[in-house]
Design a protein around this motif. Structure first.
Motif, PDB file in Angstrom:
ATOM      1  N   MET A  76       0.891  -1.260   0.068  1.00  0.00           N
ATOM      2  CA  MET A  76      -0.015   0.014  -0.052  1.00  0.00           C
ATOM      3  C   MET A  76       0.855   1.301   0.040  1.00  0.00           C
ATOM      4  N   LEU A  98     -11.889  -4.839   1.158  1.00  0.00           N
ATOM      5  CA  LEU A  98     -11.154  -5.662   0.292  1.00  0.00           C
ATOM      6  C   LEU A  98     -11.737  -6.933   0.007  1.00  0.00           C
ATOM      7  N   THR A 145     -12.664  -2.927  -3.347  1.00  0.00           N
ATOM      8  CA  THR A 145     -11.725  -3.339  -4.172  1.00  0.00           C
ATOM      9  C   THR A 145     -11.193  -4.852  -4.290  1.00  0.00           C
ATOM     10  N   ASP A 158      -8.345  -7.520  -3.460  1.00  0.00           N
ATOM     11  CA  ASP A 158      -7.380  -7.874  -2.353  1.00  0.00           C
ATOM     12  C   ASP A 158      -6.014  -7.149  -2.588  1.00  0.00           C
ATOM     13  N   VAL A 159      -5.535  -6.900  -1.593  1.00  0.00           N
ATOM     14  CA  VAL A 159      -4.127  -6.299  -1.694  1.00  0.00           C
ATOM     15  C   VAL A 159      -2.909  -7.579  -1.682  1.00  0.00           C
ATOM     16  N   ARG A 209       1.029  -8.508  -1.832  1.00  0.00           N
ATOM     17  CA  ARG A 209       2.461  -8.342  -1.809  1.00  0.00           C
ATOM     18  C   ARG A 209       3.118  -8.688  -3.092  1.00  0.00           C
ATOM     19  N   ASN A 214      -2.279 -12.018   4.375  1.00  0.00           N
ATOM     20  CA  ASN A 214      -1.242 -12.095   3.178  1.00  0.00           C
ATOM     21  C   ASN A 214      -1.079 -13.500   2.982  1.00  0.00           C
ATOM     22  N   ASP A 273      -4.997  -6.339  -7.321  1.00  0.00           N
ATOM     23  CA  ASP A 273      -4.307  -5.038  -7.217  1.00  0.00           C
ATOM     24  C   ASP A 273      -4.919  -4.149  -6.725  1.00  0.00           C
ATOM     25  N   GLY A 274      -5.188  -4.585  -5.455  1.00  0.00           N
ATOM     26  CA  GLY A 274      -6.022  -3.610  -4.726  1.00  0.00           C
ATOM     27  C   GLY A 274      -5.584  -2.391  -3.954  1.00  0.00           C
ATOM     28  N   ALA A 275      -4.067  -2.479  -3.850  1.00  0.00           N
ATOM     29  CA  ALA A 275      -3.467  -1.217  -3.295  1.00  0.00           C
ATOM     30  C   ALA A 275      -3.357  -0.414  -4.391  1.00  0.00           C
TER      31      ALA A 275
END
Length: 540
Positions: free
Chosen positions: A1, A121, A138, A140-141, A143, A240, A310-312
């Protein structure tokens, strides 16, 4: 993020409960704020040994830098929330599905009403407004995997056992169960196991006799890819971990951790209930051993290059367009509400959206009422009523309040806000052009009248606001108000005006010219950025 925000030109600082090794690895700035019992809004299960007074002092010191935005990650810390609301700083919440919160919009309205927007998310199609709070779904985020892995030429199958989250409370029991399960599995052949402890593990664990060769790794930095070259991952099903396993197609055995902050059971079932390669298990060694065998026997899943959420980037992109710089009207009109001095106000296309910069005018007026109890207060050009309603809410019976506006539509919105804040019986709203409808000059006069001379340089979202509330093409509204006041037989004790910082000298010169010969003093109040923002005229 953080890196997604950097791509849009933002800088950020992390406020954390304890130093985070991951942030150190990335060389991100972090400030530790002590936790204390009840320090999270709406969450009685959280506690700590820190002092609430010390926590507040640390947060206040951080907020002296006047941040533009506060992003709450999953939970809302009370001291951070309160400081942001007090300073009028915009706030958003990044939310994950939680077992203890079924409706995040209702939760925010009840516990954290100064939060503008919630990013939910894992629900990219969600668009909703609940009680004036925008809910935006959105992806999900995830890494971004780094190039460095754990493995070189070790024998296969290669197995990683990790609790995730740095090794928090309760993970010693999980690691012991996982090692015992591996010792019970007699079909691993030349397997090699790497056991990742994490930097915060404070519990003991037992290593059984007869298991595969084991390497104990106290800490793996955040840039190391645990899944690169790994044949089987055994871990707790944290947020994560779930995202990375789902995106990479690695065989895994996942156990739901006991956490109120995530609905881990629900997420694990949603992602993996129909996937043989990822097995869900309890922490019982016998069940874990059976799940390990099933996962290793499953056919590997191919993952397309570049796959993954690509939530971030979605959140950072939205923030960069809606929250960068001075807050303006587009998102507030979409939401139907705006925050001013920590209170929620109804806004729509009939009124100008209250700005954070105008809070200086309101705070100065509150100070004037405090110094002169029993005063009469009139606001000229009230708009949404944010200033006069804040005065009435803060000062209560210490003054009598009235407000005027030339727009009947704006007065309707102002009355709605006064009623919502419970101050409608204290404020006399009148439709009037400047002082025309005011019978008696008040003790304290307040005005934030339009002062922009042209629409050509305005961003699109400001152009969408009422022209009558934004543009003063002839730059004559405040001088006209001064002349109306000069014609009266009485002067206020104090008059407060917000104006364009670049034209403050022009305004003070006009005041001294119109009130020439009177015993009047001029004071200029500056905002947190050092800009001249409010002019105060005081008569002896």
């Amino acid at each position: 993020m953080h890196r997604a925000l950097q791509a849009h030109g933002w800088t950020s600082k992390f406020l954390v409960e304890h130093p985070q090794r991951m942030l150190e690895d990335y060389e991100f700035e972090q400030v530790v704020i002590p936790s204390y019992q009840g320090c999270l809004r709406g969450d009685g299960w959280w506690g700590g040994d820190g002092s609430s007074n010390l926590c507040t002092a640390v947060v206040d010191a951080v907020f002296e830098e006047a941040p533009d935005l506060v992003v709450h990650d999953v939970v809302v810390h009370d001291a951070v929330y309160a400081a942001a609301a007090r300073c009028g700083i915009r706030q958003v919440l990044i939310a994950r599905p939680r077992a203890d919160v079924s409706d995040v919009g209702a939760w925010v309205v009840r516990h954290a009403p100064a939060v503008d927007t919630v990013f939910q998310l894992g629900e990219p199609s969600l668009r909703d407004v609940r009680g004036g709070v925008i809910i935006r779904g959105t992806d999900d985020v995830l890494r971004t995997p780094e190039a460095t892995g754990l493995w070189t030429d070790e024998p296969r199958p290669r197995i990683v056992v990790s609790p995730g989250g740095g090794g928090h409370r309760g993970t010693g029991e999980f690691l012991t169960a996982a090692l015992e399960a591996l010792a019970r599995t007699g079909t691993l052949g030349t397997a090699t196991v790497q056991l990742i402890l994490g930097p915060y593990l404070r519990e003991s664990l037992r290593v059984p006799v007869g298991g595969p060769p084991l390497t104990v790794v106290p800490y793996v930095d955040a840039k190391t890819d645990l899944l690169r070259g790994t044949d089987l991952f055994i871990g707790l099903g944290g947020y994560n971990t779930v995202q990375e396993v789902a995106a990479r197609g690695v065989a895994a055995v996942l156990v739901s951790a006991r956490r109120a902050v995530d609905d881990q059971d629900g997420r694990l079932r949603r992602f993996f209930e129909q996937t043989e390669q990822v097995q869900l298990s309890s922490a019982a060694p016998a069940e874990l051993a059976a799940a390990i065998q099933r996962a290793l026997a499953a056919r590997p899943t191919a993952v397309p290059a570049g796959a993954g959420p690509d939530g971030a980037a979605q959140i950072a992109g939205y923030l960069s367009t809606q929250y960068a710089g001075t807050p303006t009207g587009r998102s507030e009109y979409e939401r139907g509400a705006s925050t001013f001095l920590g209170r929620r106000f109804v806004v729509d296309e009939r009124v100008l959206v209250p700005r954070r910069k105008t809070e200086l005018l309101a705070r100065t007026a509150i100070g004037a009422v405090t110094e002169r109890p029993g005063s009469t207060v009139v606001e000229i050009g009230t708009g949404s009523g944010a200033v006069i309603c804040s005065l009435a809410a803060e000062c209560g019976d210490a003054a009598e309040y009235a407000a005027t506006d030339i727009s009947a539509d704006a007065l309707e919105v102002a009355r709605l806000n006064a009623k919502a804040l419970g101050v409608d019986r204290r404020i006399d709203f009148r439709q009037s052009d400047l002082l025309d409808g005011v019978d008696r000059v008040p003790d304290i006069l307040v005005a934030n009248l339009p002062y922009l001379s042209s629409e050509t340089s305005l961003p699109p979202e400001v152009r969408a606001e009422p022209r009558v509330a934004v543009i003063d093409a002839t730059a004559g509204l405040l001088p006209a108000l001064f002349r109306q006041l000069r014609a009266r037989d009485r002067r206020p004790a104090t008059a407060l005006f917000e104006f364009d910082p670049e034209r403050i000298p022009e305004l003070t010169a006009a005041a001294h010219d119109i009130f020439d010969g009177e015993n009047m003093t001029t004071t200029v109040h500056r905002d947190e950025k050092g800009l001249a923002r409010v002019v105060q005229l005081t008569w002896a």
